[in-house]
Design a protein around this motif. Sequence first.
Motif, PDB file in Angstrom:
ATOM      1  N   GLU A  57      -0.055  -1.019   0.073  1.00 45.45           N
ATOM      2  CA  GLU A  57      -0.154  -0.622  -0.199  1.00 45.45           C
ATOM      3  C   GLU A  57       0.576   1.370  -0.017  1.00 45.45           C
ATOM      4  O   GLU A  57       0.909   2.773  -0.873  1.00 45.45           O
ATOM      5  CB  GLU A  57      -1.025   0.539   0.554  1.00 45.45           C
ATOM      6  N   TRP A  67       6.237   2.319  -3.745  1.00 46.03           N
ATOM      7  CA  TRP A  67       6.648   3.211  -4.944  1.00 46.03           C
ATOM      8  C   TRP A  67       6.415   2.907  -5.916  1.00 46.03           C
ATOM      9  O   TRP A  67       7.504   3.274  -6.978  1.00 46.03           O
ATOM     10  CB  TRP A  67       7.340   4.681  -4.895  1.00 46.03           C
ATOM     11  N   PRO A  84       3.352   0.811  -9.066  1.00 46.65           N
ATOM     12  CA  PRO A  84       2.065   1.051  -9.913  1.00 46.65           C
ATOM     13  C   PRO A  84       1.198  -0.135  -9.791  1.00 46.65           C
ATOM     14  O   PRO A  84       0.805  -0.999 -10.895  1.00 46.65           O
ATOM     15  CB  PRO A  84       2.768   1.367 -11.439  1.00 46.65           C
ATOM     16  N   THR A 115      -1.422  -2.662  -7.515  1.00 53.27           N
ATOM     17  CA  THR A 115      -2.616  -3.104  -6.770  1.00 53.27           C
ATOM     18  C   THR A 115      -2.770  -4.430  -5.548  1.00 53.27           C
ATOM     19  O   THR A 115      -2.712  -5.299  -6.292  1.00 53.27           O
ATOM     20  CB  THR A 115      -4.101  -2.133  -7.336  1.00 53.27           C
ATOM     21  N   ALA A 158      -0.814  -2.073 -11.929  1.00 48.18           N
ATOM     22  CA  ALA A 158      -2.237  -1.489 -12.085  1.00 48.18           C
ATOM     23  C   ALA A 158      -2.566  -1.152 -13.604  1.00 48.18           C
ATOM     24  O   ALA A 158      -1.391  -0.672 -13.948  1.00 48.18           O
ATOM     25  CB  ALA A 158      -1.972  -0.067 -10.869  1.00 48.18           C
ATOM     26  N   LEU A 178       4.028   8.840  -3.305  1.00 48.84           N
ATOM     27  CA  LEU A 178       3.567   7.576  -3.075  1.00 48.84           C
ATOM     28  C   LEU A 178       2.322   7.910  -4.336  1.00 48.84           C
ATOM     29  O   LEU A 178       2.456   6.919  -5.606  1.00 48.84           O
ATOM     30  CB  LEU A 178       3.031   7.081  -2.000  1.00 48.84           C
ATOM     31  N   GLN A 179       1.829   9.076  -4.524  1.00 49.44           N
ATOM     32  CA  GLN A 179       0.630   9.460  -5.345  1.00 49.44           C
ATOM     33  C   GLN A 179       0.656   8.754  -7.224  1.00 49.44           C
ATOM     34  O   GLN A 179       0.348   8.505  -8.162  1.00 49.44           O
ATOM     35  CB  GLN A 179      -0.332   9.838  -5.773  1.00 49.44           C
ATOM     36  N   LYS A 228       2.378   5.842  -7.686  1.00 51.27           N
ATOM     37  CA  LYS A 228       1.047   4.554  -8.236  1.00 51.27           C
ATOM     38  C   LYS A 228       0.123   4.648  -9.385  1.00 51.27           C
ATOM     39  O   LYS A 228       0.019   3.887 -10.096  1.00 51.27           O
ATOM     40  CB  LYS A 228       0.068   4.463  -6.899  1.00 51.27           C
ATOM     41  N   GLU A 229       0.752   5.879  -9.914  1.00 45.95           N
ATOM     42  CA  GLU A 229      -0.684   6.210 -11.963  1.00 45.95           C
ATOM     43  C   GLU A 229       0.864   6.513 -12.736  1.00 45.95           C
ATOM     44  O   GLU A 229       0.398   7.557 -13.629  1.00 45.95           O
ATOM     45  CB  GLU A 229      -0.885   8.203 -11.267  1.00 45.95           C
TER      46      GLU A 229
END
Length: 249
Positions: free
Chosen positions: A65, A68, A70, A72, A161, A211-212, A215-216
């Motif tokens: 979670e 770092w 992408p 899930t 992701a 982090l965001q 993940k993207e």
Amino acid sequence: MDIDFVNLTIENLVNEHLCCIIRSKKPHPGIDAKKQWLSDRLKEGHVFRKLNAKATVFIEYAPLETAWVPITGDNYYYLYCLWATGSHKGKGYGKLLMEYCLADAKEKGKSGVCMLGAKKQKSFLSDQSFAKKFGFEVVDTTDNGYELLALSFDGTTPKFAQNAKKEEIESQELTIYYDIQCPFVYQNMETIKQYCETNDVPVSFIHVDTLQKAKELPCVFNNWGVFYKGSFETVNLLDIPYLKRILKK
């Protein structure tokens, strides 16, 4: 086997070396940046465990979670790095470190452990054939040959992701996404910058500093991702011959 290992903590981080680049006297921007990054990650359950010696023998993993990357999934650990190199290779250290990670995951009630791999082993990714000996299996893939390996304890599996499978960006110039987790990133960036400036090659470096953002990302990522002419090329750090091959496309 009575082996002396040490886990990095907020308290000992300043004085301990980071295995990849071992320097005791001269300051190094990559090491300083990684230690700063680690000082925040350790609070999130990030683990950096190493042989208590001047050696490149270590494992680094984190709760998925807050990892770092992408990827899930629920309640997994993500294994960033597992290395035992040089004269320390082949002495069972890697096995001990992997066993520590798996035992830690089970003790904390995790659903499993996952890591980035590829159909053809990549230089800067941990040895996936070694991981498979512990039961890791491929649970997801990308079109260009990257694989997500996982050892599940409860039957659940993580996945890339959807954005990581995009593998395309609008920019046509050489574009490199990076974070400062790897101490080698800074010097690799300088090498690429110098080559591109000398040869009039446009290049953009995009700092993945949250982090965001990680993940993207539009590609698989371990701390580095290279695009050229809008297409994803590699997670490997680049030497000049490798860079030249990419630029010839």
